[in-house]
Design a protein around this motif. Structure first.
Motif, PDB file in Angstrom:
ATOM      1  N   ARG A   5       0.840  -1.206   0.000  1.00 22.23           N
ATOM      2  CA  ARG A   5       0.000   0.000   0.000  1.00 22.23           C
ATOM      3  C   ARG A   5       0.867   1.245   0.000  1.00 22.23           C
ATOM      4  O   ARG A   5       0.665   2.172  -0.787  1.00 22.23           O
ATOM      5  CB  ARG A   5      -0.913  -0.024   1.226  1.00 22.23           C
ATOM      6  CG  ARG A   5      -1.733   1.237   1.402  1.00 22.23           C
ATOM      7  CD  ARG A   5      -2.146   1.486   2.825  1.00 22.23           C
ATOM      8  NE  ARG A   5      -0.974   1.724   3.659  1.00 22.23           N
ATOM      9  CZ  ARG A   5      -0.940   1.535   4.957  1.00 22.23           C
ATOM     10  NH1 ARG A   5      -1.985   1.092   5.601  1.00 22.23           N
ATOM     11  NH2 ARG A   5       0.154   1.774   5.648  1.00 22.23           N
ATOM     12  N   ARG A  83      -4.906  -5.694  -7.738  1.00 21.12           N
ATOM     13  CA  ARG A  83      -4.723  -5.022  -6.448  1.00 21.12           C
ATOM     14  C   ARG A  83      -5.907  -4.120  -6.115  1.00 21.12           C
ATOM     15  O   ARG A  83      -5.757  -3.096  -5.461  1.00 21.12           O
ATOM     16  CB  ARG A  83      -3.446  -4.181  -6.471  1.00 21.12           C
ATOM     17  CG  ARG A  83      -2.199  -4.927  -6.864  1.00 21.12           C
ATOM     18  CD  ARG A  83      -1.455  -5.399  -5.667  1.00 21.12           C
ATOM     19  NE  ARG A  83      -0.101  -5.779  -6.019  1.00 21.12           N
ATOM     20  CZ  ARG A  83       0.331  -7.026  -5.980  1.00 21.12           C
ATOM     21  NH1 ARG A  83      -0.473  -7.986  -5.610  1.00 21.12           N
ATOM     22  NH2 ARG A  83       1.570  -7.313  -6.302  1.00 21.12           N
ATOM     23  N   LEU A  86      -6.432  -2.797  -2.693  1.00 20.37           N
ATOM     24  CA  LEU A  86      -5.484  -1.806  -2.190  1.00 20.37           C
ATOM     25  C   LEU A  86      -5.738  -0.400  -2.703  1.00 20.37           C
ATOM     26  O   LEU A  86      -5.073   0.533  -2.266  1.00 20.37           O
ATOM     27  CB  LEU A  86      -4.052  -2.212  -2.568  1.00 20.37           C
ATOM     28  CG  LEU A  86      -3.459  -3.378  -1.806  1.00 20.37           C
ATOM     29  CD1 LEU A  86      -2.080  -3.711  -2.331  1.00 20.37           C
ATOM     30  CD2 LEU A  86      -3.386  -3.065  -0.330  1.00 20.37           C
TER      31      LEU A  86
END
Length: 178
Positions: A5, A83, A86
């Protein structure tokens, strides 16, 4: 996950700084984060049977004329790399980091009862002097806090609850100190 992150947030932050568009990008990132932060949108983004093209289309419809190319590119990259979970945490980290660079942070004050405007402003001023930054206060009421309040700010906890004071008193009594 936190390292990943942070890596994405820092990369996006570096691009904004290189382009000299940090302030403008910050506004756009806040808008994107707030838009994508709903449970329905998150469910859509992380659903394994929804193709990437549909997710890209969502971004196009929602943001195409409102975002800088590098921010759109960030969203597309997150989808391409699977992702999606995220996106919001990385954007939140970006916002926190950018605000810190502008000398601003957000503090969360949790208390047993709702605080008055005067109490909130007093806490903000004291905290601002102590941390030497501009503070935006968010308040939350938690009945589990017996009395007093605690503050979460810039990775620190300032505990002014009755429970913590009682624990300190108990420790002093155990050691025989008044």
């Amino acid at each position: 996950m936190a390292k990943l992150r942070d890596r994405y947030a820092n990369a996006l932050l570096e691009i904004s700084e290189e382009r000299g568009t940090l302030e403008k990008d910050l506004e756009q990132v806040i808008m994107v984060r707030d838009t994508l932060n709903s449970a329905d949108v998150q469910s859509f983004l992380v659903h394994p049977h929804i193709p990437d093209s549909a997710k890209h289309q969502l971004f196009q419809k929602a943001f195409s004329d409102k975002l800088a190319k590098h921010i759109m590119g960030f969203l597309y990259l997150m989808v391409r790399k699977n992702r999606e979970l995220l996106i919001v945490p990385a954007l939140t980290e970006y916002i926190d980091s950018a605000n810190r660079r502008f000398g601003k942070i957000e503090a969360k004050v949790v208390s047993a009862k709702p605080l008055t405007e005067e109490q909130t402003e007093s806490i903000r001023m004291i905290l601002s002097r102590q941390i030497n930054m501009e503070i935006k206060i968010k308040t939350k009421v938690d009945p589990d806090v017996i009395g007093g309040f605690y503050i979460l700010a810039d990775g620190r906890i300032f505990d002014c609850t009755v429970r913590s004071e009682l624990n300190k008193m108990r420790e002093r009594l155990k050691r025989g100190i008044e």
